[in-house]
Each structure stands twice: as C-alpha cells, then as structure tokens.
Design an enzyme around this catalytic site. Sequence first.
Site, short mmCIF file in Angstrom:
data_model
loop_
_atom_site.label_atom_id
_atom_site.label_comp_id
_atom_site.label_asym_id
_atom_site.label_seq_id
_atom_site.Cartn_x
_atom_site.Cartn_y
_atom_site.Cartn_z
N LYS A 183 0.84 -1.20 0.00
CA LYS A 183 0.00 0.00 0.00
C LYS A 183 0.87 1.25 0.00
O LYS A 183 0.70 2.14 -0.82
CB LYS A 183 -0.91 -0.03 1.23
CG LYS A 183 -1.77 1.20 1.37
CD LYS A 183 -2.68 1.12 2.58
CE LYS A 183 -3.32 2.50 2.80
NZ LYS A 183 -4.19 2.53 3.97
N GLU B 244 10.61 -4.64 4.47
CA GLU B 244 10.70 -6.06 4.09
C GLU B 244 10.36 -6.24 2.62
O GLU B 244 11.06 -6.93 1.86
CB GLU B 244 9.71 -6.90 4.92
CG GLU B 244 10.04 -7.01 6.39
CD GLU B 244 9.36 -5.93 7.23
OE1 GLU B 244 9.14 -4.81 6.71
OE2 GLU B 244 9.07 -6.21 8.40
N GLY C 49 -4.73 -1.55 5.15
CA GLY C 49 -3.92 -2.68 4.68
C GLY C 49 -4.60 -4.02 4.94
O GLY C 49 -4.69 -4.87 4.05
N ARG C 50 -5.07 -4.23 6.16
CA ARG C 50 -5.66 -5.54 6.50
C ARG C 50 -7.07 -5.70 5.97
O ARG C 50 -7.71 -6.73 6.20
CB ARG C 50 -5.60 -5.76 8.02
CG ARG C 50 -6.22 -4.67 8.85
CD ARG C 50 -5.84 -4.78 10.32
NE ARG C 50 -6.26 -3.62 11.08
CZ ARG C 50 -5.57 -2.49 11.20
NH1 ARG C 50 -4.42 -2.36 10.58
NH2 ARG C 50 -6.02 -1.50 11.94
N GLU D 187 -4.41 -6.53 14.97
CA GLU D 187 -3.90 -5.22 14.54
C GLU D 187 -5.02 -4.18 14.65
O GLU D 187 -4.76 -3.01 14.90
CB GLU D 187 -3.33 -5.29 13.11
CG GLU D 187 -2.36 -4.17 12.82
CD GLU D 187 -1.65 -4.30 11.47
OE1 GLU D 187 -2.32 -4.19 10.43
OE2 GLU D 187 -0.42 -4.50 11.44
N HIS E 131 -4.83 -32.77 18.01
CA HIS E 131 -3.70 -33.61 18.43
C HIS E 131 -2.53 -32.76 18.89
O HIS E 131 -1.39 -33.24 18.95
CB HIS E 131 -3.30 -34.54 17.29
CG HIS E 131 -4.40 -35.48 16.91
ND1 HIS E 131 -4.62 -36.66 17.55
CD2 HIS E 131 -5.41 -35.35 16.01
CE1 HIS E 131 -5.69 -37.26 17.04
NE2 HIS E 131 -6.19 -36.47 16.10
N LYS F 122 9.54 -0.63 14.04
CA LYS F 122 10.10 -0.29 12.71
C LYS F 122 11.21 0.75 12.85
O LYS F 122 12.28 0.63 12.25
CB LYS F 122 9.01 0.31 11.82
CG LYS F 122 8.01 -0.67 11.26
CD LYS F 122 7.12 0.06 10.26
CE LYS F 122 5.86 -0.70 9.96
NZ LYS F 122 4.90 0.04 9.15
O1 LIG Z 1 1.14 -2.71 2.27
P1 LIG Z 1 2.24 -2.09 3.04
O2 LIG Z 1 2.19 -0.59 3.02
O3 LIG Z 1 3.57 -2.61 2.59
O4 LIG Z 1 2.06 -2.49 4.56
C1 LIG Z 1 2.12 -3.81 4.97
C2 LIG Z 1 1.58 -3.98 6.36
O5 LIG Z 1 2.33 -3.23 7.29
C3 LIG Z 1 1.48 -2.72 8.31
O6 LIG Z 1 1.40 -1.36 8.17
C4 LIG Z 1 2.00 -3.02 9.65
O7 LIG Z 1 3.34 -2.72 9.73
C5 LIG Z 1 0.14 -3.39 8.06
O8 LIG Z 1 -0.92 -2.68 8.56
C6 LIG Z 1 0.16 -3.53 6.58
O9 LIG Z 1 -0.80 -4.44 6.15
#
Ligand SMILES: O=P(O)(O)OC[C@H]1O[C@](O)(CO)[C@@H](O)[C@@H]1O
Length: 550
Positions: A206, A212, A267-268, A353, A384, A512
Amino acid sequence: MTDPVDTKAWKALTAHHAAVSSTTLRDLFSADDTRFDTFQLKAAGLFLDYSKNHITSETVDLLLQLAEESNVKRHFERMFTGDIVNPTEGRPSLHTALRNRGPEPVMVEGRDVMPDVKAVLERLRVFSERVREGSWTGFTGKAITDVVNIGIGGSDLGPLMAVEALAPFAHERLTLHFVSNVDGSHLHSTLKKINPETTLFIVASKTFSTQETLTNAHSARRWFLDSAAGEEDVTKHFVALSTNADAVSAFGIDTQNMFGFWDWVGGRYSLWSAIGLPVILSIGMDRFEQFLQGAYDMDNHARTAPLSENMPVMLALLTVWYNNFWQAHSHLIAPYDQYLHRFPAYLQQLTMESNGKSVHVDGSPVQSATGPVVWGEPGTNGQHAYFQLLHQGTHMIPADFIMAIESLNPMGIHQDLLMANCFAQSEALMMGKNKEELATEMRAAGASDEEIERLSGHRTFAGNRPSNTLLVQQVTPHALGALIALYEHKVFVEAAIWDINPFDQWGVELGKQLAKSIHAQIDKAQTVTSHDASTNGLINRALKFKNVLA
Ligand SMILES: O=P(O)(O)OC[C@H]1O[C@](O)(CO)[C@@H](O)[C@@H]1O
C-alpha cells in the site's frame, strides 16, 4: 462518548454475570430444549449455532442493550457512508465500497469513488485474462507459469489465505508463490522453484515503503536481471499494487503496470482491492466477482439486519461477554477445512492489529480489556496438539468452529469423519465427562473401583467450555467472501463497543523505527552503547558472531 464500563448495560451485565456464572452449559441445555432453535442465525449463506455459549435470553437482551447504547448501527452507517472513522489518520475506511455490487454511489470528500473502483477492477480483468490465457508473455515470448507476490501483512496474508482457500478453483498453468519475510531464505527458496523467463512478480505494498517488501523486491529484481537481456524486460515481469505511484516509479516499475487503490483502504482490509490480484490470477475475475458478491451480501446483512438477528453483531457481543465479563482473553479459530489453513493467521492480523488498542478514539485510556488473542490451526490437527489444554487446562478459551459441509475433493469417508470430529469437539468441550459417567465407562471396561478413584481426576472433563459453530455448504468464492466480511464486521462492532479505533496501527511503528537505527549500527560494525544493556549486549554479541567486531 461514555466509556463502555459506564453504560447501563455494562453494569447490568456485571451483575448478571455474577448471577449466572455458576450455571453450567449442561444446566442450560437440560432446562431448555429449544436452545438450538433460539440461538442460531443465518446470513449470506452462512449458518451460526451460538447455543453452546454461557447465555440466556436475558444475557442476549443485555448484550443487545450494550450494542444499542454503543450506537453500533450508527457506527455502521458512518463507515458505510464514508465518514472519517479512522480519525488518527483522518480517513474513512471503505473496504465495503470495493465490493459494492449495487448501484449506490459511495462518496469520499463529495466525490463518488465507485467509478474509480470499477475502472481498476476492469483493468485487473483485462490484465489477468491476458496472463491466464497466455497472451501476456515474458521476455523470451513464453507464457507466465509462476506468479510471486512480494508483500507483507495485509499485502500478503489476505491474498495468500484466499488463494489457498480457493485452491480447487485455481488456474492449471499458474503456480502462485508468496514471499513476505525479510529473511532471505523465504525469497531464496521461492527463486529456486521458478524460471525468470516465465515468472511474474507482483510487488504489493500500500505505502510502497515497507522495508521487508522493498528489500525482497529489489533482490528479486536483481535476480531477474541476471537472466534478462536488460532493464526493458522488467516491464514484462514486474507489476505493482499500491497507492503510491511515485514510489512505484522510483523502484523502476512502469506505472502502466501499477494497479492502484486508495488511502481509504486499510492494509488488513485490502484483499478486495488490487491487492487481490494474486487471487484474480488464480481463480479468474468472474469468480473474484462472486467473492466480492459474498462480501457484499454480508455487508447488506450487517447494515440492515436488526441487532438481534445480526450475525457479526452477535459474534462481537459474545466476544465482549467473554473478554470483559468472564475474563477469557484468548479466542480460538478452528476451521475444519484444510484449504482454510491460513484463515486463523489472516484473522490474527484482522483482529489483533485492529483491536489491540489501549486508548479510546479520543485518546483517553480504556478501562476494560480490548481485543483478545486470536489463534488457531485447521481441524483436526489442532486436536492432536493443543486441544488438551482446551479440554482440561485452567483457561476458558471460547472457540469458533468453522465447518464446510461438502468437500471439494470428496474421498471415501474423509469428509464425514472431519465433520464428526468438528461436532464432537464442541460437544466434548461443552458437556465434558463427570465422575459418574467415567465410572460407568471404566467399569464396563473392567476397571476396579480403586483404579477408577485413582484416575478420576485425570480422566474427567469439567466441560462447560463455550463455542460457536459456523456452517457453510462449501468453501466457494462467494462463501469465503461472506466469511471474511463477517469477521471484518465482528471486529468493527467490538471496536464500536470498546470505543477504540480499529483502523490505525500505530503500535507497529516503534519496532520499525528501532529496527532502522539498529540496522545502521549493525552495518557500521562498531561496539554499540546507545541502547539498554540487554539490547547493546545482544547487538555486540551478534557482531562478534558475525566476526566483524574485535
Ligand atoms: O502494504 P504495506 O504498506 O507494505 O504495509 C504492509 C503492512 O504493514 C502494516 O502497516 C503493519 O506494519 C500493516 O498494517 C500492513 O498491512
């Protein structure tokens, strides 16, 4: 806003809990043989049995009063109509617009966003059809065989979960891969399986600033360029899903290959947007539209059904009941469907979250517990592993059993066994086994009275443990859409009751920030003294392991 603990309903629920908490679920069922008929709901093709809960009609009335006092209906209207329901980021939260299949406009700042939503869906249709039919080709003219989604959090968990859940509908030629972890092993193990000539990378972010994702995307690009003729080939192999066109161009992806969404999509909650591209590539746009329709049907139910018949409202009220009055702060999600194996992980982000908050919308501290810990594995595997603790441990852990009645891969007795296990678990959790029942059973197997006495503490089950059971005919795209939307609205109603903002996530920022500064220090490879003693010690020890510090 009144703190929920100061509402009349909350006070009445506190007194009610004290009055009913010693009544067992067995008692409730023996006193009323209509419980199953009374405590059930239907919505958008889903059936909910919530009779195995510590509730009476009075409990439900009081919980509904709490929903009334918390203005749940008004909260829904505010969200659906584009009000700023995420005030800390000054945004509406309009994932419902992404799956709006009706003619109604959805206004953001005086503008209908539906034409933009439809335009992106149309572009996604055209693109996905080209990839699926093989006319979108790689740099050597071959059709795409592998799609690698690079993203994390909401840009990974949703599409990954849905691609897995809908695997029976997957395109035969296309294999979907998901890389999320910054651990290079994740990308490495994926790259080992694919051919650069026939791979499409989707960089899903987003913000297009997530460390990452960008690290993985840069490494994937370098790997690709090792085989490609030149930079110009990137266009055929990299697309972006983002709200940030500038960052997409800066990365080197042509914005013609970008599918956009908007800052009013959390995002979620973004699976319904361009972030759903991996799902579209896998199952095709027509089925993705059925998925949207399932969610839209649940949206209409949430928005229009009276509180007492409203499935997400009821599920949310039950969570509040256990979390805040029974002090049960953990919630199990047990999908009895192998294809839903990532559903608990998806719900972890959605619920934790969203509702892992300690302050009200106005910033004042909450006075009661908020979001519970959510976890789970598909049945029957969990049985199990950790079900021992559910049955005989000291915690009360409310569970949601999710059972798909028809398998998409019918095979002998498998599905009936799966179903039998699902129903057996909720029955066992509720009924338990008392000493008398155990004695009868052990005596029939030839045990002596002494042996029965010696083992009865170990082999009896207190029972009295609550659960919901959700039934769905089959995990189709429509059913999955409805199921996800059900939980989204459940989380929303909980937040409305607790008066917290479910749409921000400031809690992930500190880690972060610190990771950035620690990364710079690791890079410098000098003794670190700027943190607490433990963190300094760990960094310095790691530098020694790396052999970069004397
Ligand atoms: O889509 P992006 O901006 O890479 O964010 C990834 C995820 O990181 C977050 O902001 C949490 O760090 C989530 O809310 C989001 O889904």
